[in-house]
Design an enzyme around this catalytic site. Sequence first.
Site, PDB file in Angstrom:
ATOM      1  N   LYS A   1       0.829  -1.215   0.000  1.00 46.25           N
ATOM      2  CA  LYS A   1       0.000   0.000   0.000  1.00 46.25           C
ATOM      3  C   LYS A   1       0.863   1.264   0.000  1.00 46.25           C
ATOM      4  O   LYS A   1       0.686   2.149  -0.836  1.00 46.25           O
ATOM      5  CB  LYS A   1      -0.933   0.005   1.225  1.00 46.25           C
ATOM      6  CG  LYS A   1      -1.873  -1.199   1.287  1.00 46.25           C
ATOM      7  CD  LYS A   1      -2.810  -1.129   2.477  1.00 46.25           C
ATOM      8  CE  LYS A   1      -2.135  -1.261   3.829  1.00 46.25           C
ATOM      9  NZ  LYS A   1      -1.506  -2.588   4.069  1.00 46.25           N
TER      10      LYS A   1
ATOM     11  N   ARG B   1     -10.479  -0.079   8.728  1.00 46.83           N
ATOM     12  CA  ARG B   1      -9.879  -1.373   8.972  1.00 46.83           C
ATOM     13  C   ARG B   1     -10.756  -2.246   9.847  1.00 46.83           C
ATOM     14  O   ARG B   1     -10.354  -3.327  10.232  1.00 46.83           O
ATOM     15  CB  ARG B   1      -8.595  -1.142   9.741  1.00 46.83           C
ATOM     16  CG  ARG B   1      -7.338  -1.487   9.007  1.00 46.83           C
ATOM     17  CD  ARG B   1      -6.247  -1.216  10.036  1.00 46.83           C
ATOM     18  NE  ARG B   1      -5.045  -1.829   9.721  1.00 46.83           N
ATOM     19  CZ  ARG B   1      -4.037  -1.244   9.073  1.00 46.83           C
ATOM     20  NH1 ARG B   1      -4.160  -0.036   8.626  1.00 46.83           N
ATOM     21  NH2 ARG B   1      -2.925  -1.888   8.874  1.00 46.83           N
TER      22      ARG B   1
ATOM     23  N   ARG C   1      11.651  -5.320   5.278  1.00 50.99           N
ATOM     24  CA  ARG C   1      11.348  -3.898   5.097  1.00 50.99           C
ATOM     25  C   ARG C   1      12.220  -3.017   5.967  1.00 50.99           C
ATOM     26  O   ARG C   1      12.512  -3.330   7.105  1.00 50.99           O
ATOM     27  CB  ARG C   1       9.892  -3.619   5.444  1.00 50.99           C
ATOM     28  CG  ARG C   1       9.594  -2.109   5.515  1.00 50.99           C
ATOM     29  CD  ARG C   1       8.149  -1.756   5.550  1.00 50.99           C
ATOM     30  NE  ARG C   1       7.382  -2.603   6.430  1.00 50.99           N
ATOM     31  CZ  ARG C   1       6.068  -2.720   6.369  1.00 50.99           C
ATOM     32  NH1 ARG C   1       5.404  -2.056   5.454  1.00 50.99           N
ATOM     33  NH2 ARG C   1       5.432  -3.500   7.196  1.00 50.99           N
TER      34      ARG C   1
ATOM     35  N   ARG D   1      10.764  -1.489  11.558  1.00 51.39           N
ATOM     36  CA  ARG D   1       9.574  -1.215  12.382  1.00 51.39           C
ATOM     37  C   ARG D   1       9.463  -2.261  13.488  1.00 51.39           C
ATOM     38  O   ARG D   1       9.661  -3.447  13.242  1.00 51.39           O
ATOM     39  CB  ARG D   1       8.322  -1.248  11.510  1.00 51.39           C
ATOM     40  CG  ARG D   1       7.988   0.118  10.925  1.00 51.39           C
ATOM     41  CD  ARG D   1       6.937   0.080   9.876  1.00 51.39           C
ATOM     42  NE  ARG D   1       5.732  -0.659  10.223  1.00 51.39           N
ATOM     43  CZ  ARG D   1       4.644  -0.710   9.457  1.00 51.39           C
ATOM     44  NH1 ARG D   1       4.629  -0.047   8.312  1.00 51.39           N
ATOM     45  NH2 ARG D   1       3.595  -1.395   9.812  1.00 51.39           N
TER      46      ARG D   1
ATOM     47  N   ARG E   1      -0.801  -9.539  12.798  1.00 50.90           N
ATOM     48  CA  ARG E   1      -1.424  -8.463  12.003  1.00 50.90           C
ATOM     49  C   ARG E   1      -2.214  -9.045  10.840  1.00 50.90           C
ATOM     50  O   ARG E   1      -3.306  -8.571  10.499  1.00 50.90           O
ATOM     51  CB  ARG E   1      -0.333  -7.516  11.481  1.00 50.90           C
ATOM     52  CG  ARG E   1       0.232  -6.619  12.579  1.00 50.90           C
ATOM     53  CD  ARG E   1       1.603  -6.087  12.239  1.00 50.90           C
ATOM     54  NE  ARG E   1       1.641  -5.312  11.016  1.00 50.90           N
ATOM     55  CZ  ARG E   1       2.752  -5.077  10.316  1.00 50.90           C
ATOM     56  NH1 ARG E   1       3.917  -5.558  10.736  1.00 50.90           N
ATOM     57  NH2 ARG E   1       2.696  -4.360   9.223  1.00 50.90           N
TER      58      ARG E   1
HETATM   59  P1  AP5 Z   1       4.764  -1.496   1.939  1.00 53.38           P
HETATM   60  O1  AP5 Z   1       4.476  -0.656   0.764  1.00 53.38           O
HETATM   61  O2  AP5 Z   1       5.438  -0.871   3.111  1.00 53.38           O
HETATM   62  O3  AP5 Z   1       3.432  -2.282   2.391  1.00 53.38           O
HETATM   63  P2  AP5 Z   1       2.136  -1.779   3.153  1.00 53.38           P
HETATM   64  O4  AP5 Z   1       0.975  -2.457   2.552  1.00 53.38           O
HETATM   65  O5  AP5 Z   1       2.114  -0.285   3.234  1.00 53.38           O
HETATM   66  O6  AP5 Z   1       2.433  -2.442   4.570  1.00 53.38           O
HETATM   67  P3  AP5 Z   1       2.183  -2.008   6.045  1.00 53.38           P
HETATM   68  O7  AP5 Z   1       2.839  -3.087   6.874  1.00 53.38           O
HETATM   69  O8  AP5 Z   1       2.624  -0.616   6.308  1.00 53.38           O
HETATM   70  O9  AP5 Z   1       0.679  -2.132   6.209  1.00 53.38           O
HETATM   71  P4  AP5 Z   1      -0.056  -2.365   7.523  1.00 53.38           P
HETATM   72  O10 AP5 Z   1      -1.444  -2.240   7.078  1.00 53.38           O
HETATM   73  O11 AP5 Z   1       0.279  -3.579   8.280  1.00 53.38           O
HETATM   74  O12 AP5 Z   1       0.548  -1.206   8.469  1.00 53.38           O
HETATM   75  P5  AP5 Z   1       0.115   0.305   8.758  1.00 53.38           P
HETATM   76  O13 AP5 Z   1       1.316   1.127   8.707  1.00 53.38           O
HETATM   77  O14 AP5 Z   1      -1.072   0.680   7.954  1.00 53.38           O
HETATM   78  O15 AP5 Z   1       5.637  -2.739   1.412  1.00 53.38           O
HETATM   79  C1  AP5 Z   1       6.117  -3.701   2.309  1.00 53.38           C
HETATM   80  C2  AP5 Z   1       7.532  -4.152   1.902  1.00 53.38           C
HETATM   81  O16 AP5 Z   1       7.489  -4.831   0.646  1.00 53.38           O
HETATM   82  C3  AP5 Z   1       8.519  -2.994   1.708  1.00 53.38           C
HETATM   83  O17 AP5 Z   1       9.783  -3.385   2.116  1.00 53.38           O
HETATM   84  C4  AP5 Z   1       8.498  -2.736   0.194  1.00 53.38           C
HETATM   85  O18 AP5 Z   1       9.722  -2.213  -0.252  1.00 53.38           O
HETATM   86  C5  AP5 Z   1       8.230  -4.140  -0.360  1.00 53.38           C
HETATM   87  N1  AP5 Z   1       7.426  -4.129  -1.575  1.00 53.38           N
HETATM   88  C6  AP5 Z   1       6.323  -3.361  -1.830  1.00 53.38           C
HETATM   89  N2  AP5 Z   1       5.815  -3.649  -3.032  1.00 53.38           N
HETATM   90  C7  AP5 Z   1       6.585  -4.644  -3.563  1.00 53.38           C
HETATM   91  C8  AP5 Z   1       6.550  -5.376  -4.793  1.00 53.38           C
HETATM   92  N3  AP5 Z   1       5.616  -5.164  -5.734  1.00 53.38           N
HETATM   93  N4  AP5 Z   1       7.499  -6.335  -4.987  1.00 53.38           N
HETATM   94  C9  AP5 Z   1       8.445  -6.571  -4.027  1.00 53.38           C
HETATM   95  N5  AP5 Z   1       8.510  -5.910  -2.850  1.00 53.38           N
HETATM   96  C10 AP5 Z   1       7.604  -4.951  -2.618  1.00 53.38           C
HETATM   97  O19 AP5 Z   1      -0.383   0.138  10.280  1.00 53.38           O
HETATM   98  C11 AP5 Z   1       0.522  -0.149  11.306  1.00 53.38           C
HETATM   99  C12 AP5 Z   1      -0.209  -0.297  12.632  1.00 53.38           C
HETATM  100  O20 AP5 Z   1      -0.864   0.953  12.961  1.00 53.38           O
HETATM  101  C13 AP5 Z   1      -1.337  -1.335  12.674  1.00 53.38           C
HETATM  102  O21 AP5 Z   1      -0.874  -2.618  12.938  1.00 53.38           O
HETATM  103  C14 AP5 Z   1      -2.208  -0.772  13.806  1.00 53.38           C
HETATM  104  O22 AP5 Z   1      -1.668  -1.049  15.072  1.00 53.38           O
HETATM  105  C15 AP5 Z   1      -2.127   0.718  13.566  1.00 53.38           C
HETATM  106  N6  AP5 Z   1      -3.205   1.199  12.661  1.00 53.38           N
HETATM  107  C16 AP5 Z   1      -3.057   1.732  11.413  1.00 53.38           C
HETATM  108  N7  AP5 Z   1      -4.245   2.026  10.872  1.00 53.38           N
HETATM  109  C17 AP5 Z   1      -5.178   1.688  11.790  1.00 53.38           C
HETATM  110  C18 AP5 Z   1      -6.589   1.735  11.808  1.00 53.38           C
HETATM  111  N8  AP5 Z   1      -7.298   2.209  10.765  1.00 53.38           N
HETATM  112  N9  AP5 Z   1      -7.245   1.286  12.917  1.00 53.38           N
HETATM  113  C19 AP5 Z   1      -6.564   0.806  13.976  1.00 53.38           C
HETATM  114  N10 AP5 Z   1      -5.220   0.722  14.016  1.00 53.38           N
HETATM  115  C20 AP5 Z   1      -4.521   1.170  12.941  1.00 53.38           C
END
Ligand code: AP5
Length: 222
Positions: free
Chosen positions: A18, A94, A129, A158, A169
């Site tokens: 994402k 979410r 990552r 992270r 997660r």
């Molecule tokens: P990346 O682009 O970083 O993936 P992402 O989908 O953004 O992953 P996240 O882990 O950030 O999503 P998440 O939903 O778990 O965490 P969030 O920050 O929202 O890519 C991942 C890796 O793969 C990178 O190294 C990248 O380089 C690589 N990559 C990407 N695309 C690729 C490709 N095509 N090919 C190869 N490699 C690739 O949330 C974190 C925490 O915050 C949650 O756990 C929760 O505690 C809290 N939180 C956030 N939002 C809420 C909410 N709405 N409600 C409650 N708690 C929340």
Amino acid sequence: SISDPLKVMISGAPASGKGTQCELIVQKFGLVHISTGDLLRAEVAAGTEIGNKAKEFMNAGQLVPDEIVTAMVAARLSREDAKQKGWLLDGYPRSLGQSQNLEKMQIRPDVYIVLDVPDEILIDRCVGRRLDPVTGKIYHLNFFPPETEEVNARVITRPDDTEEKVKSRLNIYKQNAEAVSSSYSNITHKVDGSHSKEAVFKEIESLLSQLQYDKVKIMKSG
Ligand code: AP5
């Protein structure tokens, strides 16, 4: 300028790409990127009251309580830049409660993009990552290593990217995915997120370009 800018939601499992796709979408379409994960990490880093409350949930790989996140998103969406340029909501809603909150505020996107990636790929992507705390850029040890020694020396892991926490997660994501996406079934567009980031972006780019074109056409005729 376009007076009816694009409103986009992007969802998908942890590490489905994402954040990576959002960087590219912002470059091309100029939308305001609203990532609840990024906003929460900034609150934690700044040591605010929200950050202190959110920290334990995030580090355990659990969801932060709805009321904290919803207030944050509502405040960000109501700012003028989001109204003018359009928005790209990443990581929200979410849970069923969160999607119901958006309905109450009458906030609906034009499109709901779901990045579809098999579980075994997700674990590798999380564990490798790295984040640049200075620019916010996302890297991967194997797939996208930092361009310079300087960046390489400062990237961080992270706290929620251990294999065990990623699995937790992922479970939480799977428990909620259906309830959340049911609100958007008529505007859902599933994208295979297991390809290269360029290939994934190509598909998203053509989808959003078409949507933008359709919106301008409707405005001109209406
Ligand atoms: P990346 O682009 O970083 O993936 P992402 O989908 O953004 O992953 P996240 O882990 O950030 O999503 P998440 O939903 O778990 O965490 P969030 O920050 O929202 O890519 C991942 C890796 O793969 C990178 O190294 C990248 O380089 C690589 N990559 C990407 N695309 C690729 C490709 N095509 N090919 C190869 N490699 C690739 O949330 C974190 C925490 O915050 C949650 O756990 C929760 O505690 C809290 N939180 C956030 N939002 C809420 C909410 N709405 N409600 C409650 N708690 C929340």
